[in-house]
Design a protein around this motif. Structure first.
Motif, PDB file in Angstrom:
ATOM      1  N   THR A  83     -10.394  -8.398   7.556  1.00 15.21           N
ATOM      2  CA  THR A  83     -10.606  -7.082   6.773  1.00 15.21           C
ATOM      3  C   THR A  83     -11.783  -6.756   6.183  1.00 15.21           C
ATOM      4  O   THR A  83     -12.378  -7.752   5.740  1.00 15.21           O
ATOM      5  CB  THR A  83      -9.335  -6.900   5.797  1.00 15.21           C
ATOM      6  N   TYR A  84     -12.359  -5.735   6.305  1.00 16.35           N
ATOM      7  CA  TYR A  84     -13.534  -5.416   5.679  1.00 16.35           C
ATOM      8  C   TYR A  84     -13.156  -4.093   4.864  1.00 16.35           C
ATOM      9  O   TYR A  84     -12.381  -3.095   5.246  1.00 16.35           O
ATOM     10  CB  TYR A  84     -14.671  -4.881   6.713  1.00 16.35           C
ATOM     11  N   THR A  85     -13.730  -3.752   3.638  1.00 21.94           N
ATOM     12  CA  THR A  85     -13.319  -3.081   2.696  1.00 21.94           C
ATOM     13  C   THR A  85     -14.818  -2.379   1.844  1.00 21.94           C
ATOM     14  O   THR A  85     -15.441  -3.213   1.531  1.00 21.94           O
ATOM     15  CB  THR A  85     -12.215  -3.078   1.801  1.00 21.94           C
ATOM     16  N   HIS A  86     -14.675  -1.106   1.816  1.00 18.00           N
ATOM     17  CA  HIS A  86     -15.736  -0.400   1.022  1.00 18.00           C
ATOM     18  C   HIS A  86     -15.141   0.418  -0.023  1.00 18.00           C
ATOM     19  O   HIS A  86     -14.520   1.577   0.489  1.00 18.00           O
ATOM     20  CB  HIS A  86     -16.830   0.061   1.966  1.00 18.00           C
ATOM     21  N   ARG A  87     -15.284   0.389  -1.352  1.00 23.52           N
ATOM     22  CA  ARG A  87     -14.601   1.172  -2.280  1.00 23.52           C
ATOM     23  C   ARG A  87     -12.996   1.521  -1.724  1.00 23.52           C
ATOM     24  O   ARG A  87     -12.510   2.359  -1.946  1.00 23.52           O
ATOM     25  CB  ARG A  87     -15.203   2.612  -2.345  1.00 23.52           C
ATOM     26  N   GLY A  88     -12.462   0.190  -1.669  1.00 21.03           N
ATOM     27  CA  GLY A  88     -11.026   0.314  -1.080  1.00 21.03           C
ATOM     28  C   GLY A  88     -10.048   0.743  -1.803  1.00 21.03           C
ATOM     29  O   GLY A  88      -8.922   1.169  -1.756  1.00 21.03           O
ATOM     30  N   ASP A  89     -10.359   0.629  -3.360  1.00 16.01           N
ATOM     31  CA  ASP A  89      -9.299   0.842  -4.506  1.00 16.01           C
ATOM     32  C   ASP A  89      -9.790   1.853  -4.913  1.00 16.01           C
ATOM     33  O   ASP A  89      -9.110   2.491  -6.039  1.00 16.01           O
ATOM     34  CB  ASP A  89      -9.456  -0.133  -5.221  1.00 16.01           C
ATOM     35  N   GLU A  90     -10.790   3.115  -4.658  1.00 14.02           N
ATOM     36  CA  GLU A  90     -11.048   4.177  -5.383  1.00 14.02           C
ATOM     37  C   GLU A  90     -10.283   5.397  -4.812  1.00 14.02           C
ATOM     38  O   GLU A  90      -9.840   5.146  -3.484  1.00 14.02           O
ATOM     39  CB  GLU A  90     -12.647   4.422  -5.104  1.00 14.02           C
ATOM     40  N   ARG A  91     -10.134   6.097  -5.604  1.00 17.34           N
ATOM     41  CA  ARG A  91      -9.044   7.175  -5.348  1.00 17.34           C
ATOM     42  C   ARG A  91      -9.670   8.388  -4.685  1.00 17.34           C
ATOM     43  O   ARG A  91     -10.689   8.833  -5.073  1.00 17.34           O
ATOM     44  CB  ARG A  91      -8.135   7.484  -6.455  1.00 17.34           C
ATOM     45  N   PHE A  92      -9.050   8.977  -3.599  1.00 22.70           N
ATOM     46  CA  PHE A  92      -9.611  10.145  -2.937  1.00 22.70           C
ATOM     47  C   PHE A  92      -8.455  11.323  -2.719  1.00 22.70           C
ATOM     48  O   PHE A  92      -7.070  10.725  -2.598  1.00 22.70           O
ATOM     49  CB  PHE A  92     -10.175   9.809  -1.449  1.00 22.70           C
ATOM     50  N   ALA A  93      -8.461  12.435  -2.564  1.00 26.96           N
ATOM     51  CA  ALA A  93      -7.443  13.108  -2.211  1.00 26.96           C
ATOM     52  C   ALA A  93      -6.915  12.960  -0.961  1.00 26.96           C
ATOM     53  O   ALA A  93      -7.880  12.830   0.133  1.00 26.96           O
ATOM     54  CB  ALA A  93      -7.947  14.730  -2.529  1.00 26.96           C
ATOM     55  N   MET A  94      -5.678  12.685  -0.558  1.00 28.95           N
ATOM     56  CA  MET A  94      -5.227  12.522   0.408  1.00 28.95           C
ATOM     57  C   MET A  94      -5.180  13.553   1.757  1.00 28.95           C
ATOM     58  O   MET A  94      -5.229  13.318   2.896  1.00 28.95           O
ATOM     59  CB  MET A  94      -3.754  11.583   0.319  1.00 28.95           C
ATOM     60  N   CYS A  95      -4.926  14.661   1.052  1.00 27.07           N
ATOM     61  CA  CYS A  95      -4.708  15.996   1.893  1.00 27.07           C
ATOM     62  C   CYS A  95      -3.884  15.571   3.150  1.00 27.07           C
ATOM     63  O   CYS A  95      -2.836  15.304   3.041  1.00 27.07           O
ATOM     64  CB  CYS A  95      -6.279  16.142   2.557  1.00 27.07           C
ATOM     65  N   SER A  96      -4.205  16.259   4.392  1.00 20.50           N
ATOM     66  CA  SER A  96      -2.967  16.195   5.295  1.00 20.50           C
ATOM     67  C   SER A  96      -2.813  14.636   5.886  1.00 20.50           C
ATOM     68  O   SER A  96      -1.756  14.914   6.667  1.00 20.50           O
ATOM     69  CB  SER A  96      -3.453  17.028   6.276  1.00 20.50           C
ATOM     70  N   THR A  97      -3.177  13.432   5.350  1.00 22.44           N
ATOM     71  CA  THR A  97      -2.998  12.222   5.832  1.00 22.44           C
ATOM     72  C   THR A  97      -1.475  12.301   5.373  1.00 22.44           C
ATOM     73  O   THR A  97      -0.889  11.255   6.035  1.00 22.44           O
ATOM     74  CB  THR A  97      -3.807  11.360   5.271  1.00 22.44           C
ATOM     75  N   PHE A  98      -0.885  12.884   4.416  1.00 19.06           N
ATOM     76  CA  PHE A  98       0.609  12.571   3.969  1.00 19.06           C
ATOM     77  C   PHE A  98       1.485  13.025   5.112  1.00 19.06           C
ATOM     78  O   PHE A  98       2.726  12.530   4.960  1.00 19.06           O
ATOM     79  CB  PHE A  98       0.931  13.587   2.901  1.00 19.06           C
TER      80      PHE A  98
END
Length: 320
Positions: A83-98
């Protein structure tokens, strides 16, 4: 949510080894450091291991600086456990991914005998909101739950998303479903199109790359859905027409994707799902992005998502 502004509509972090071993890898640029091959777990699956890819870190920083965006990224290869992560725990608006969670919720209700996919729903003209290409053509008629799920996932139809939420019991149902699939970050609070506001510092309707990756992996590759319904969800997502200029544009020839895009104010552009190599190896990819300019009406730009996809696939594919 599409690219057009007029069409707007917490924590999984792999408990793994942060590595220090350095070996050459043909990545986007330079030679990152990675973990040595992990020992199999007792059930034969590869353990989850975080990898530090220095060249990939540098490449994503370059993309962020060049396009004035913030990227939230997670790439996970189930076969190797990397697994690679970059800012993996920072919040973003999810928009239509819901909408993936909403459709999965409908499939779960169907598996419990609480509805049938061919049950019909009236599409009232008063229900229509922006970015509803399929339901707009069917207002005053009825659509089946299968058709609504398909419209929401293949065309990102916002009214279809709202009608699915209505049957599930509202936005909180998406939050509950996310928790059930080990996504402890995602929260949905509002309906389309208000959920796309993406106001700075507002945690409503947000997710993280780590959380969304965990949830999508459980739905598309895990046991959250039985095999038949998992195939249905995957087929809907593979048929998406909204990410052709985003994640799919960054994939090498012969790769396929089951993904969901999303977008909102502050140039929020997301794409998340599972991609498969020509030999059938899956890679979970989540790319979340928004502008660092502070401009609520900053123009959409697909290049950061495209370039990030290409860099992730190249680097993760090179990890032994």
């Amino acid at each position: 949510m599409t690219q057009q502004r007029t069409a707007l509509s917490r924590r999984w972090f792999l408990n793994a080894t942060l590595v220090a071993a350095s070996v050459p890898v043909a990545a986007a640029c330079g030679a990152p450091s990675i973990a040595t091959a992990p020992e199999p777990t007792s059930n034969g699956a590869a353990p989850e291991t975080e990898v530090r890819l220095t060249a990939l870190d540098e490449r994503l920083a370059e993309i962020e600086n060049r396009h004035a965006v913030r990227l939230g990224v997670l790439a996970h290869a189930p076969g190797s456990g990397r697994t690679y992560t970059h800012r993996g725990d920072e919040r973003f608006a999810m928009c239509s991914t819901f909408k993936v969670y909403a459709a999965a919720g409908i499939l779960q209700l169907e598996s419990q005998g609480r509805l049938r996919l061919d049950d019909t729903v009236a599409v009232d003209p008063g229900d229509i909101v922006v970015n509803s290409p399929v339901t707009s053509e069917n207002q005053g008629r009825v659509m089946t739950y299968a058709q609504l799920c398909e419209a929401a996932l293949t065309r990102s139809d916002n009214t279809a998303g709202n009608l699915l939420l209505r049957r599930l019991g509202g936005p909180d149902a998406v939050t509950t479903l996310a928790r059930s699939v080990d996504d402890h970050a995602t929260r949905l609070d509002r309906w389309e199109p208000e959920l796309n506001d993406a106001a700075r510092g507002d945690e409503r309707d947000t997710t993280t790359a780590a959380g969304l990756a965990r949830g999508y992996r459980e739905l598309l590759l895990g046991s959250a859905l039985d095999p038949a319904r998992q195939r249905i969800l995957t087929a809907w997502m593979r048929a998406s027409t909204t990410s052709e200029a985003r994640m799919r544009a960054g994939l090498p020839s012969g790769w396929v994707a089951a993904d969901k895009s999303g977008g909102g104010y502050f140039a929020t552009l997301n794409d998340a799902g599972v991609v498969w190599s020509p030999d059938g190896e899956p890679l979970v990819l989540v790319i979340l992005s928004d502008t660092t300019t502070g401009d609520v009406d900053a123009p959409f730009e697909n290049a950061p998502v495209v370039d990030t996809t290409a860099a992730l696939v190249s680097a993760m594919g090179a990890v032994p």
